[in-house]
Design a protein around this motif. Structure first.
Motif, PDB file in Angstrom:
ATOM      1  N   LEU A 221      48.948  -9.325  14.460  1.00  0.00           N
ATOM      2  CA  LEU A 221      48.942 -10.772  14.259  1.00  0.00           C
ATOM      3  C   LEU A 221      50.176 -11.438  14.850  1.00  0.00           C
ATOM      4  O   LEU A 221      50.163 -12.637  15.127  1.00  0.00           O
TER       5      LEU A 221
ATOM      6  N   CYS B 113      44.083  -8.296   9.250  1.00  0.00           N
ATOM      7  CA  CYS B 113      43.084  -9.316   9.584  1.00  0.00           C
ATOM      8  C   CYS B 113      42.200  -9.635   8.383  1.00  0.00           C
ATOM      9  O   CYS B 113      41.944 -10.804   8.077  1.00  0.00           O
TER      10      CYS B 113
ATOM     11  N   ILE C 156      39.853 -12.865   8.683  1.00  0.00           N
ATOM     12  CA  ILE C 156      39.423 -12.640  10.066  1.00  0.00           C
ATOM     13  C   ILE C 156      38.417 -11.496  10.096  1.00  0.00           C
ATOM     14  O   ILE C 156      38.578 -10.484   9.419  1.00  0.00           O
TER      15      ILE C 156
ATOM     16  N   ASN D 279      38.654  -8.792  15.737  1.00  0.00           N
ATOM     17  CA  ASN D 279      39.877  -8.742  16.540  1.00  0.00           C
ATOM     18  C   ASN D 279      39.467  -8.418  17.971  1.00  0.00           C
ATOM     19  O   ASN D 279      38.841  -7.380  18.218  1.00  0.00           O
TER      20      ASN D 279
END
Length: 530
Positions: free
Chosen positions: A106, A144, A149, A152
Motif C-alpha cells: 500500500l 488490502c 480492497i 490488487n
C-alpha cells in the motif's frame, strides 16, 4: 461485508444499461476534494459503475507519471482511503469491486502504508526461499482486505530484458521467463489464499520495450514464436495457477496485429490470450494513458473499441455515461452479457474470498528481514575481500543518500571514517589519497534508468579513476540494472542489496561484518562493462 447476489439472479433482473455500467472501473483519488468526492458519489449512484480503482492523487496518477505537478502529502491517507471505500460502497446500489495498484504494498499509493521489496529484489530469491513470496502474498492480502480492497493489480509478469526499459525495470522479477512465472505464481497463491484477487500484467509482455506507455506507444517487434519463447511463458504459468484477472498492455505488436493497434485495443492479441486458456476477466491498463491518444481522442469511442476488442473491465475510464450510451448502440446483447458475466462472477469471487482468508504468520518487519536475508547477493567478489577489509581497515564513501542504518550497523564492530558525497561529484577529492580500501555505498536517487538512475554522467569515469590505485568494494542499494553501466572490472566486488529499506540495510551490515552469507542470485542477465 456486502453480499453479492449470484449471477444467475442478477442477469435476469439487470437491464442492459446496468450491465454495461458494471464494466467500468473509474479512478478514485484518496486526496480528492469534497466536491470531487461528491461528483464520484453521484456517478456511482446515477450510473451504477462496477468498481473503483484507487490512486493517491490526481497529480500522481497515470498520465502525470513523469509530470511536474506537486504531489500532496497526507499524513492520514491510509485512514482516508478506508473512509472513502466505506463511503463509496454506501453510495452504490450494487457492491463495488475495489481495486488498487499496490505492487510493493500500500506504500505505493499511501503514506505510511505497508511496504515490501520491489519485484526485482524478490527476483534474487533462490527457489528454496520462494515460499517467502507466498508469505508476502498473505501479508499483502491482509493489508488490502482490512481496508476493503478486493483486487490488487499485481503481479507484474513482464520479462524485463531491456536494460533501458523506463516503465517496467524494477517492477519485474527479472529477465528469465521461467523464474518470473514461478515467482509470480507463488505470490498470486499467497494473495489468493489471503482473500485477495490478483492480476497478471501487462499482456502480452512489456519487458522488452524502451518507451513508457504512460507517455508514448511502445512497439515490440516480435513474432508469435519469439513471444512463446519468452514473454508468454509467465502468463501461461499464471493462467495455470488460476489467476482471475489479466491486464492488457498499451503496446503495439505489429507481427500479431499489422494495424499497429496496442494490445489493449487489439482483437487478435486478446484472442491470443483466450486461446491460451484464460477464461477470467480481462482488464485494460489505465484508459487515459498517452499511448492510446494516437488512435482515438474521444474517451467514449476509446472505451467502445476496448470492449469490442475483447476486454471486460475498463480501468480509469472517462466519460462513462456517454460510453454506456454508445455501447448499447454498438455492442450486441450477447457480447455485453459475456463481459458482464465475467465481471459479476469476479465480484462473487472477491466478496466470497474476503470471508475465507488465511492470516500471515509473520509481521511485516520480520517478513522483510527474512526477505532481505535471502535476497542480498554478491557479484564477482574477490576471495577473502571482506575479511581483508575488516582486518586492514577501510573508509566508507557514500554516493547518494547515505545508508545510515547500514553504516551504524558496521560501526558497532568496526572503526572507519565516513565520507558522504550525496551529489556523486568530485568523489576523489572527498576521501584522502592515503586510503587504500574503500567501501563504496551507492544509493541512486531513482530506480528508473533515465539519466543514469539520477546519478551524474561523470560518475563512471570518476569510479575508474578512484579504483586505479585503490581497492573498491561496492554495496549497491539500488536497481541492479545499474551494474552493467558501471566499471565492474575496476571493483574488487559488488554486493547487491537492491534497496535501502531498513531490513536490507541491516542485513547488508551483517553481511559486511561477517554475520550473514549472501545467498541471493542476481535476477537479471547482464553484460558487464569494463
Amino acid at each position: 461485508m456486502c453480499k453479492v447476489p449470484a449471477y444467475e439472479e442478477v442477469k435476469i433482473q439487470f437491464t442492459n444499461r446496468e450491465k454495461a455500467a458494471q464494466l467500468f472501473m473509474p479512478a478514485a483519488f484518496i486526496n480528492d476534494s469534497e466536491s470531487e468526492v461528491r461528483a464520484l458519489e453521484s456517478l456511482i449512484q446515477t450510473h451504477q459503475v462496477g468498481g473503483l480503482c484507487f490512486f493517491h492523487s490526481r497529480a500522481s496518477a497515470a498520465t502525470n507519471f513523469e509530470g511536474q505537478r506537486e504531489i500532496p502529502y497526507n499524513e492520514n491517507s491510509l485512514e482516508r482511503l478506508k473512509q472513502l471505500i466505506s463511503r463509496y460502497q454506501k453510495s452504490a446500489r450494487h457492491p463495488l469491486l475495489i481495486a488498487i495498484d499496490a505492487e510493493w504494498g500500500l506504500a505505493m499509493r499511501v503514506e505510511h502504508g505497508s511496504r515490501y521489496p520491489f519485484a526485482i529484489t524478490l527476483g534474487a530469491l533462490k527457489p528454496a526461499s520462494e515460499p517467502l513470496l507466498y508469505e508476502m502474498g498473505l501479508s499483502m492480502a491482509r493489508d488490502c482486505r482490512d481496508i476493503g480492497i478486493h483486487l490488487n493489480l499485481t503481479p507484474v509478469v513482464d520479462v524485463n530484458t531491456n536494460i533501458d526499459n523506463p516503465v517496467i525495470g524494477f517492477r519485474a522479477f527479472g529477465s528469465i521467463p521461467e523464474d518470473v512465472g514461478r515467482k509470480a505464481a507463488t505470490l498470486h497463491k499467497g494473495l489468493a489464499e489471503g482473500g485477495i484477487l490478483s492480476c497478471a500484467k501487462h499482456f502480452p509482455g512489456h519487458g522488452d520495450t524502451d518507451m513508457d506507455s504512460h507517455l508514448n506507444l511502445p512497439v515490440l517487434q516480435k513474432n508469435l514464436s519469439q513471444l512463446k519463447g519468452e514473454e508468454l511463458i509467465p502468463f501461461r504459468e499464471l493462467i495455470k495457477a488460476g489467476v482471475p484477472v489479466v491486464m492488457t498492455g498499451h503496446l503495439s505488436l505489429p507481427h500479431l496485429d499489422p494495424t499497429g493497434l496496442p494490445a489493449s485495443l487489439s482483437e487478435p492479441i486478446i484472442a491470443l490470450l483466450r486461446n491460451m486458456g484464460f477464461e477470467g476477466t480481462v482488464i485494460t491498463d489505465a484508459m487515459n494513458m498517452h499511448a492510446l491518444l494516437g488512435f482515438e481522442t474521444r474517451a467514449e469511442r476509446l472505451n467502445l473499441r476496448a470492449l469490442q476488442a475483447g476486454n471486460d473491465l475498463l480501468c480509469y475510464a472517462d466519460r462513462i455515461p456517454e460510453s454506456i450510451d454508445l455501447i448499447l448502440k454498438e455492442v450486441s446483447e450477447s457480447r455485453l452479457e459475456e463481459s458482464f458475466q465475467r465481471v459479476w462472477r469476479l465480484k462473487e469471487e472477491a466478496f466470497r474470498k474476503h470471508g475465507t482468508s488465511l492470516q500471515p504468520k509473520n509481521s511485516i518487519n520480520s517478513l522483510n528481514r527474512e526477505l532481505a536475508r535471502n535476497c542480498i547477493c554478491e557479484v564477482n567478489m574477490a576471495k577473502g575481500l571482506l575479511s581483508q577489509f575488516r582486518r586492514d581497515g577501510f573508509s566508507i564513501l557514500s554516493v547518494g543518500t547515505a545508508p545510515e542504518l547500514f553504516i551504524n550497523s558496521v560501526r558497532t564492530t568496526l572503526d572507519f571514517d565516513h565520507y558522504p558525497c550525496p551529489s556523486g561529484l568530485d568523489i576523489q577529492n572527498q576521501i584522502p589519497t592515503k586510503t587504500r580500501n574503500i567501501l563504496l555505498t551507492l544509493n541512486p536517487p531513482s530506480m528508473k534508468p533515465r539519466d543514469l538512475f539520477g546519478l551524474p554522467e561523470s560518475l563512471v569515469a570518476q569510479l575508474v579513476a578512484l579504483s586505479s590505485d585503490r581497492q573498491v568494494l561496492l554495496y549497491l542499494f539500488g536497481n541492479p540494472y545499474l551494474i552493467p553501466k558501471l566499471p565492474l572490472n575496476h571493483f574488487k566486488g559488488i554486493v547487491c542489496a537492491f534497496q535501502d529499506l531498513p531490513a536490507f540495510q541491516e542485513m547488508a551490515g551483517a553481511h559486511f561484518t561477517g554475520g550473514l552469507k549472501a545467498t541471493g542470485i542476481l535476477p537479471v542477465k547482464l553484460q558487464y562493462g569494463t
